[in-house]
Design a protein around this motif. Structure first.
Motif, PDB file in Angstrom:
ATOM      1  N   CYS A 136      -1.954   3.848  -0.064  1.00 42.24           N
ATOM      2  CA  CYS A 136      -2.844   3.558  -1.180  1.00 42.24           C
ATOM      3  C   CYS A 136      -4.041   2.756  -0.693  1.00 42.24           C
ATOM      4  N   ALA A 137      -5.217   3.172  -1.159  1.00 42.20           N
ATOM      5  CA  ALA A 137      -6.447   2.456  -0.822  1.00 42.20           C
ATOM      6  C   ALA A 137      -7.354   2.480  -2.058  1.00 42.20           C
ATOM      7  N   PRO A 138      -8.011   1.377  -2.350  1.00 42.06           N
ATOM      8  CA  PRO A 138      -8.906   1.343  -3.511  1.00 42.06           C
ATOM      9  C   PRO A 138     -10.235   2.042  -3.193  1.00 42.06           C
ATOM     10  N   ILE A 139     -10.611   2.966  -4.056  1.00 43.46           N
ATOM     11  CA  ILE A 139     -11.901   3.646  -3.958  1.00 43.46           C
ATOM     12  C   ILE A 139     -12.557   3.496  -5.327  1.00 43.46           C
ATOM     13  N   ASN A 140     -13.730   2.862  -5.365  1.00 43.74           N
ATOM     14  CA  ASN A 140     -14.406   2.564  -6.641  1.00 43.74           C
ATOM     15  C   ASN A 140     -13.488   1.814  -7.603  1.00 43.74           C
ATOM     16  N   ASN A 141     -12.742   0.865  -7.061  1.00 44.90           N
ATOM     17  CA  ASN A 141     -11.829   0.009  -7.828  1.00 44.90           C
ATOM     18  C   ASN A 141     -10.669   0.758  -8.469  1.00 44.90           C
ATOM     19  N   LEU A 142     -10.342   1.941  -7.973  1.00 46.43           N
ATOM     20  CA  LEU A 142      -9.163   2.691  -8.423  1.00 46.43           C
ATOM     21  C   LEU A 142      -8.309   3.033  -7.219  1.00 46.43           C
ATOM     22  N   PRO A 143      -6.969   3.007  -7.363  1.00 47.67           N
ATOM     23  CA  PRO A 143      -6.105   3.304  -6.221  1.00 47.67           C
ATOM     24  C   PRO A 143      -5.997   4.818  -5.968  1.00 47.67           C
ATOM     25  N   TYR A 144      -6.136   5.181  -4.713  1.00 45.70           N
ATOM     26  CA  TYR A 144      -5.961   6.570  -4.302  1.00 45.70           C
ATOM     27  C   TYR A 144      -5.041   6.598  -3.091  1.00 45.70           C
ATOM     28  N   CYS A 145      -4.210   7.644  -2.999  1.00 55.09           N
ATOM     29  CA  CYS A 145      -3.367   7.853  -1.819  1.00 55.09           C
ATOM     30  C   CYS A 145      -4.161   8.700  -0.842  1.00 55.09           C
ATOM     31  N   ILE A 146      -4.481   8.116   0.316  1.00 56.32           N
ATOM     32  CA  ILE A 146      -5.290   8.838   1.301  1.00 56.32           C
ATOM     33  C   ILE A 146      -4.601   8.824   2.659  1.00 56.32           C
ATOM     34  N   ASN A 176       0.797  -1.230   0.000  1.00 55.20           N
ATOM     35  CA  ASN A 176       0.000   0.000   0.000  1.00 55.20           C
ATOM     36  C   ASN A 176       0.828   1.278   0.000  1.00 55.20           C
ATOM     37  N   SER A 177       2.074   1.191  -0.465  1.00 53.83           N
ATOM     38  CA  SER A 177       2.927   2.382  -0.505  1.00 53.83           C
ATOM     39  C   SER A 177       2.755   3.181  -1.797  1.00 53.83           C
ATOM     40  N   GLY A 178       2.008   2.651  -2.742  1.00 55.57           N
ATOM     41  CA  GLY A 178       1.819   3.313  -4.025  1.00 55.57           C
ATOM     42  C   GLY A 178       0.910   2.460  -4.895  1.00 55.57           C
ATOM     43  N   TRP A 179       1.003   2.656  -6.212  1.00 54.44           N
ATOM     44  CA  TRP A 179       0.113   1.920  -7.113  1.00 54.44           C
ATOM     45  C   TRP A 179       0.876   1.326  -8.290  1.00 54.44           C
ATOM     46  N   LEU A 180       0.231   0.358  -8.929  1.00 56.31           N
ATOM     47  CA  LEU A 180       0.775  -0.317 -10.095  1.00 56.31           C
ATOM     48  C   LEU A 180      -0.145  -0.052 -11.282  1.00 56.31           C
ATOM     49  N   VAL A 181       0.449   0.018 -12.481  1.00 51.24           N
ATOM     50  CA  VAL A 181      -0.292   0.277 -13.713  1.00 51.24           C
ATOM     51  C   VAL A 181      -0.086  -0.899 -14.654  1.00 51.24           C
ATOM     52  N   CYS A 182      -1.146  -1.345 -15.301  1.00 47.36           N
ATOM     53  CA  CYS A 182      -1.049  -2.441 -16.264  1.00 47.36           C
ATOM     54  C   CYS A 182      -0.603  -1.879 -17.615  1.00 47.36           C
TER      55      CYS A 182
END
Length: 72
Positions: A62-72, A38-44
């Motif tokens: 990083c936390a998923p909100i509506n199936n998208l990663p957000y830094c909160i 949860n330190s960041g996000w990955l992109v396909c």
């Protein structure tokens, strides 16, 4: 001699029908997920593998909100 020519043709046909990249796809673009820690996000990417998308700012995770990663 004819046997070698036929064998060469069969080998060529088999090689052509085998995909060059046999790696298992991890994802389908475009998709984004949080890193496991949860330190960041990955992109396909277009190859179907996850790449480092970025790092969350200090004090956020990083936390998923509506199936998208957000830094909160």
């Amino acid at each position: 001699m004819k046997f070698l020519a036929v064998a060469a043709l069969v080998a060529t046909a088999l090689a052509a029908s085998t995909p060059l990249d046999t790696r298992h796809k991890q994802c389908t673009p475009p998709s984004y997920v949080c890193k496991p820690d949860n330190s960041g996000w990955l992109v396909c990417n277009v190859d179907g593998t996850f790449l480092d998308g970025g790092v969350c700012p200090k004090g956020t995770k990083c936390a998923p909100i509506n199936n998208l990663p957000y830094c909160i």
